[in-house]
Design a protein around this motif. Structure first.
Motif, PDB file in Angstrom:
ATOM      1  N   MET A  31       0.759  -1.158   0.006  1.00 21.11           N
ATOM      2  CA  MET A  31      -0.017   0.057   0.021  1.00 21.11           C
ATOM      3  C   MET A  31       0.913   1.380  -0.008  1.00 21.11           C
ATOM      4  SD  MET A  31      -3.272  -0.883  -0.266  1.00 21.11           S
ATOM      5  CE  MET A  31      -4.091  -2.470   0.103  1.00 21.11           C
ATOM      6  N   LYS A  32       1.830   1.480   0.768  1.00 22.93           N
ATOM      7  CA  LYS A  32       2.836   2.340   0.910  1.00 22.93           C
ATOM      8  C   LYS A  32       3.402   2.794  -0.412  1.00 22.93           C
ATOM      9  CE  LYS A  32       4.899   2.908   4.936  1.00 22.93           C
ATOM     10  NZ  LYS A  32       5.562   2.652   6.261  1.00 22.93           N
ATOM     11  N   GLN A  33       3.751   1.505  -1.348  1.00 23.76           N
ATOM     12  CA  GLN A  33       4.434   1.872  -2.391  1.00 23.76           C
ATOM     13  C   GLN A  33       3.569   2.582  -3.523  1.00 23.76           C
ATOM     14  OE1 GLN A  33       5.936  -2.021  -3.339  1.00 23.76           O
ATOM     15  NE2 GLN A  33       7.397  -2.068  -1.534  1.00 23.76           N
ATOM     16  N   GLN A  34       2.096   2.512  -3.324  1.00 27.00           N
ATOM     17  CA  GLN A  34       1.002   2.999  -4.249  1.00 27.00           C
ATOM     18  C   GLN A  34       0.913   4.559  -3.847  1.00 27.00           C
ATOM     19  OE1 GLN A  34       0.663   0.473  -6.555  1.00 27.00           O
ATOM     20  NE2 GLN A  34       1.830  -0.626  -4.871  1.00 27.00           N
ATOM     21  N   ASP A  35       0.308   5.314  -4.717  1.00 33.01           N
ATOM     22  CA  ASP A  35      -0.082   6.587  -4.585  1.00 33.01           C
ATOM     23  C   ASP A  35      -1.129   6.744  -3.609  1.00 33.01           C
ATOM     24  OD1 ASP A  35       1.608   7.322  -6.808  1.00 33.01           O
ATOM     25  OD2 ASP A  35       0.033   7.027  -8.289  1.00 33.01           O
ATOM     26  N   THR A  36      -0.966   7.659  -2.789  1.00 29.54           N
ATOM     27  CA  THR A  36      -1.931   8.073  -1.693  1.00 29.54           C
ATOM     28  C   THR A  36      -2.781   8.941  -2.319  1.00 29.54           C
ATOM     29  OG1 THR A  36      -0.275   7.536   0.014  1.00 29.54           O
ATOM     30  CG2 THR A  36      -2.235   8.854   0.574  1.00 29.54           C
ATOM     31  N   THR A  37      -4.039   8.580  -2.269  1.00 30.17           N
ATOM     32  CA  THR A  37      -5.146   9.285  -3.124  1.00 30.17           C
ATOM     33  C   THR A  37      -6.343   9.933  -2.126  1.00 30.17           C
ATOM     34  OG1 THR A  37      -6.061   7.465  -3.794  1.00 30.17           O
ATOM     35  CG2 THR A  37      -4.723   8.448  -5.121  1.00 30.17           C
ATOM     36  N   GLU A  38      -7.422  10.530  -2.480  1.00 28.97           N
ATOM     37  CA  GLU A  38      -8.244  10.661  -1.635  1.00 28.97           C
ATOM     38  C   GLU A  38      -9.304   9.315  -1.524  1.00 28.97           C
ATOM     39  OE1 GLU A  38      -9.399  13.739  -0.387  1.00 28.97           O
ATOM     40  OE2 GLU A  38      -7.400  14.458  -0.977  1.00 28.97           O
ATOM     41  N   ARG A  57      -8.826  -2.785   5.582  1.00 34.89           N
ATOM     42  CA  ARG A  57      -8.361  -1.870   6.817  1.00 34.89           C
ATOM     43  C   ARG A  57      -6.992  -1.452   6.322  1.00 34.89           C
ATOM     44  NH1 ARG A  57      -8.118  -3.025  13.410  1.00 34.89           N
ATOM     45  NH2 ARG A  57      -8.415  -1.128  13.850  1.00 34.89           N
ATOM     46  N   ILE A  58      -6.151  -2.484   5.759  1.00 34.14           N
ATOM     47  CA  ILE A  58      -4.997  -1.913   5.509  1.00 34.14           C
ATOM     48  C   ILE A  58      -4.792  -0.700   4.409  1.00 34.14           C
ATOM     49  CG2 ILE A  58      -2.583  -2.626   4.269  1.00 34.14           C
ATOM     50  CD1 ILE A  58      -3.052  -5.353   5.979  1.00 34.14           C
ATOM     51  N   ALA A  59      -5.863  -0.840   3.339  1.00 37.09           N
ATOM     52  CA  ALA A  59      -6.041  -0.028   2.355  1.00 37.09           C
ATOM     53  C   ALA A  59      -6.400   1.392   2.908  1.00 37.09           C
ATOM     54  CB  ALA A  59      -6.774  -0.365   1.282  1.00 37.09           C
ATOM     55  N   ALA A  66      -6.583   7.002   6.867  1.00 40.48           N
ATOM     56  CA  ALA A  66      -7.797   7.099   7.473  1.00 40.48           C
ATOM     57  C   ALA A  66      -7.514   6.497   8.935  1.00 40.48           C
ATOM     58  CB  ALA A  66      -8.928   6.333   6.870  1.00 40.48           C
ATOM     59  N   ALA A  67      -8.582   7.058   9.773  1.00 37.31           N
ATOM     60  CA  ALA A  67      -8.594   6.227  10.960  1.00 37.31           C
ATOM     61  C   ALA A  67      -9.663   4.997  10.861  1.00 37.31           C
ATOM     62  CB  ALA A  67      -9.199   7.426  12.141  1.00 37.31           C
ATOM     63  N   GLU A 304      -3.407 -11.020  -8.618  1.00 41.09           N
ATOM     64  CA  GLU A 304      -3.634 -10.200  -7.526  1.00 41.09           C
ATOM     65  C   GLU A 304      -3.841 -11.067  -5.860  1.00 41.09           C
ATOM     66  OE1 GLU A 304      -5.361  -6.253  -9.276  1.00 41.09           O
ATOM     67  OE2 GLU A 304      -6.726  -7.690  -9.031  1.00 41.09           O
ATOM     68  N   GLY A 305      -3.436 -10.549  -5.251  1.00 39.82           N
ATOM     69  CA  GLY A 305      -3.723 -10.775  -3.794  1.00 39.82           C
ATOM     70  C   GLY A 305      -4.812  -9.971  -3.112  1.00 39.82           C
ATOM     71  N   CYS A 306      -4.884 -10.097  -1.883  1.00 38.84           N
ATOM     72  CA  CYS A 306      -6.002  -9.274  -1.242  1.00 38.84           C
ATOM     73  C   CYS A 306      -5.605  -7.825  -1.195  1.00 38.84           C
ATOM     74  CB  CYS A 306      -6.274 -10.023   0.255  1.00 38.84           C
ATOM     75  SG  CYS A 306      -7.130 -11.558   0.444  1.00 38.84           S
ATOM     76  N   ALA A 307      -4.626  -7.690  -0.975  1.00 41.06           N
ATOM     77  CA  ALA A 307      -3.865  -6.081  -0.752  1.00 41.06           C
ATOM     78  C   ALA A 307      -3.915  -5.650  -2.237  1.00 41.06           C
ATOM     79  CB  ALA A 307      -2.501  -5.993  -0.310  1.00 41.06           C
ATOM     80  N   GLN A 308      -3.658  -6.049  -3.197  1.00 40.81           N
ATOM     81  CA  GLN A 308      -3.851  -5.460  -4.494  1.00 40.81           C
ATOM     82  C   GLN A 308      -5.260  -5.408  -5.027  1.00 40.81           C
ATOM     83  OE1 GLN A 308      -1.964  -8.213  -3.950  1.00 40.81           O
ATOM     84  NE2 GLN A 308      -0.099  -7.423  -4.108  1.00 40.81           N
ATOM     85  N   GLN A 309      -6.164  -6.381  -4.670  1.00 41.49           N
ATOM     86  CA  GLN A 309      -7.498  -6.133  -4.930  1.00 41.49           C
ATOM     87  C   GLN A 309      -8.233  -5.035  -4.044  1.00 41.49           C
ATOM     88  OE1 GLN A 309     -10.464  -9.107  -5.953  1.00 41.49           O
ATOM     89  NE2 GLN A 309      -9.154  -8.502  -7.650  1.00 41.49           N
ATOM     90  N   MET A 310      -7.887  -4.816  -2.986  1.00 38.55           N
ATOM     91  CA  MET A 310      -8.446  -3.823  -2.316  1.00 38.55           C
ATOM     92  C   MET A 310      -7.836  -2.591  -2.635  1.00 38.55           C
ATOM     93  SD  MET A 310     -10.914  -5.143  -0.340  1.00 38.55           S
ATOM     94  CE  MET A 310     -11.088  -6.157  -1.892  1.00 38.55           C
ATOM     95  N   TYR A 311      -6.617  -2.515  -2.931  1.00 36.71           N
ATOM     96  CA  TYR A 311      -6.143  -1.178  -3.420  1.00 36.71           C
ATOM     97  C   TYR A 311      -6.967  -0.763  -4.771  1.00 36.71           C
ATOM     98  CZ  TYR A 311      -3.418   2.788  -5.204  1.00 36.71           C
ATOM     99  OH  TYR A 311      -2.962   4.097  -5.551  1.00 36.71           O
ATOM    100  N   ARG A 312      -7.026  -1.894  -5.558  1.00 42.90           N
ATOM    101  CA  ARG A 312      -7.845  -1.182  -6.734  1.00 42.90           C
ATOM    102  C   ARG A 312      -9.477  -0.866  -6.466  1.00 42.90           C
ATOM    103  NH1 ARG A 312      -9.361  -4.208 -11.518  1.00 42.90           N
ATOM    104  NH2 ARG A 312      -8.968  -6.152 -10.587  1.00 42.90           N
ATOM    105  N   LEU A 313      -9.890  -1.734  -5.418  1.00 40.83           N
ATOM    106  CA  LEU A 313     -11.392  -1.236  -5.091  1.00 40.83           C
ATOM    107  C   LEU A 313     -11.506   0.099  -4.454  1.00 40.83           C
ATOM    108  CD1 LEU A 313     -14.257  -2.297  -4.262  1.00 40.83           C
ATOM    109  CD2 LEU A 313     -13.553  -2.673  -2.103  1.00 40.83           C
ATOM    110  N   PHE A 314     -10.449   0.695  -3.662  1.00 40.41           N
ATOM    111  CA  PHE A 314     -10.467   1.848  -2.824  1.00 40.41           C
ATOM    112  C   PHE A 314     -10.266   2.980  -4.170  1.00 40.41           C
ATOM    113  CE2 PHE A 314     -11.228  -0.235   0.708  1.00 40.41           C
ATOM    114  CZ  PHE A 314     -11.259   0.575   2.045  1.00 40.41           C
TER     115      PHE A 314
END
Length: 401
Positions: A31-38, A57-59, A66-67, A304-314
């Motif tokens: 997640m930290k390697q990806q762009d931080t966006t809105e 939650r990690i995403a 986010a809190a 993709e794993g869970c992290a990659q999927q959730m980054y795309r979702l968000f």
């Protein structure tokens, strides 16, 4: 003590604290390697200790800053018994969040219960005021609710077909052998009970409780997770007892969006990719399908794993402008899996897979690596020969079993 995996069928009865921590860190590092966006600013994740819930939650925390409040139902270490993997995951997540100044608290208890809903509401009111995103990611085998008379009623879900039995290939996880399995049809009562457990009723109860308490922000987003898969798995999944529950989940999303229109609530169901989870390992036919799917998607650089999927979702779906939906009003995060060229290659291998060619036809190693990783094992860089302190603390723990 030295902690080793103890596997029985589709479950591991031990978990490795340092391995779980390393597994959580891998997802955070991605997640930290990806762009931080809105994105959302204050997020409640119901079912936050593993799989897609943990990755959500990690995403939210590490790609949106986010809190987060996580609700989970896990067990601490007791004597010679390790804690559950989800317990260690929550402890690690909070440690990493605190190191970066991110708010993170965890409530441990039965998310179906009124008591946990009330405790969560009080925590939100006290610390955050409101939440602008609610992730519903429960995968429980049973649900207990209270009758009008105050007596507990427990509903249990089943993984069965509807109408007719279904026979197909599967894999015996105890022996790694290809087998034939027949899944029997569920009774009407079993179907109803499965919908009670895995449908949208409790999700709707959560949103109603949050709204009535005044802790759901205007314009909030809520999302729950589902799976459809290929025609091969339709009898056991899409058209089976679990599929009936997932249809109810989707109907609930539409109902809530309409019901809370004045508040601007948007409720979605995200149809995600097939992955190795504690839930999917228990579904007949699915582990063999996933093993073949892994082989093809890795070869095509689409895995993709869970992290990659959730980054795309968000960041590609929920918070990138207008949300694209399919004809049934669902987000399709399984778009890579369901590409025709992927499914054609998967089905060709499926037709011919047998014990003699299993290793060449399927990514069995990848399946088992992901399975063990769920419990903190086979993680690169972890010293599994070292003595471990099994008792780990979730710093903010607000409730216990």
């Amino acid at each position: 003590m030295r902690i080793e995996p103890r596997v029985k069928g589709f479950i591991c009865t031990t978990a490795h604290p340092e391995g779980c921590k390393a597994h959580v860190k891998q997802q955070i590092d991605y997640m930290k390697q990806q762009d931080t966006t809105e994105g959302p600013k204050s997020v409640l994740v119901i079912g936050a200790s593993s799989g897609y819930g943990l990755a959500s939650r990690i995403a939210a925390a590490f790609s949106c800053r986010a809190a987060t409040i996580g609700v989970a139902f896990e067990k601490a270490a007791r004597g010679s018994r390790t804690a559950t993997a989800g317990w260690y995951n929550c402890a690690a997540f909070e440690e990493f969040a605190a190191a970066e100044g991110l708010y993170a608290k965890t409530i441990n208890g039965d998310a179906f219960s009124r008591e946990i809903k009330e405790q969560t509401i009080e925590l939100i009111r006290r610390d955050l005021g409101t939440v602008d995103m609610v992730v519903y990611s429960l995968a429980a085998p049973r649900r207990t609710v209270m009758s009008r008379e105050g007596a507990p009623i427990t509903y249990s879900s089943v993984l069965k077909t509807v109408g007719q039995p279904y026979t197909s290939k599967s894999i015996d996880l105890r022996t790694n052998q290809v087998t034939q399995v027949t899944v029997e049809p569920a009774t009407e009562e079993e179907i109803d009970n499965t919908v009670k457990v895995m449908g949208g009723e409790d999700w709707q109860d959560w949103i109603a409780a949050l709204d009535e308490a005044g802790v759901l922000a205007d314009g909030a987003v809520t999302v729950a997770y589902s799976y459809i898969g290929p025609e091969l798995t339709f009898p056991i999944y899409r058209n089976g007892s679990i599929g009936m529950a997932k249809r109810h989940l989707s109907q609930t999303a539409a109902t809530m969006t309409k019901e809370y229109r004045d508040r601007g609530l948007q409720a979605y169901v995200s149809v995600n990719k097939a992955l190795v989870t504690q839930s999917s390992s228990a579904i007949p036919i699915v582990p063999l399908y996933i093993s073949i799917l892994y082989k093809i998607m890795k070869e095509m650089d689409l895995h993709e794993g869970c992290a990659q999927q959730m980054y795309r979702l968000f960041h590609d779906k929920l918070y990138s402008g207008e949300v694209a939906l399919d004809q049934d009003g669902q987000i399709r995060l399984d778009d890579y899996e369901m590409r025709p060229e992927v499914q054609e290659r998967v089905m060709k291998l499926w037709e011919n897979v047998c014990d003699e060619n299993l290793q060449e036809s399927a990514d069995i190693q990848g399946y088992w690596d992901d399975f063990y990783a769920l419990f903190g094992f086979r993680i690169q860089g972890v010293d599994y020969e070292a003595d471990q302190e099994a008792d780990r603390v979730i710093p903010s723990l607000c409730a216990a079993e």
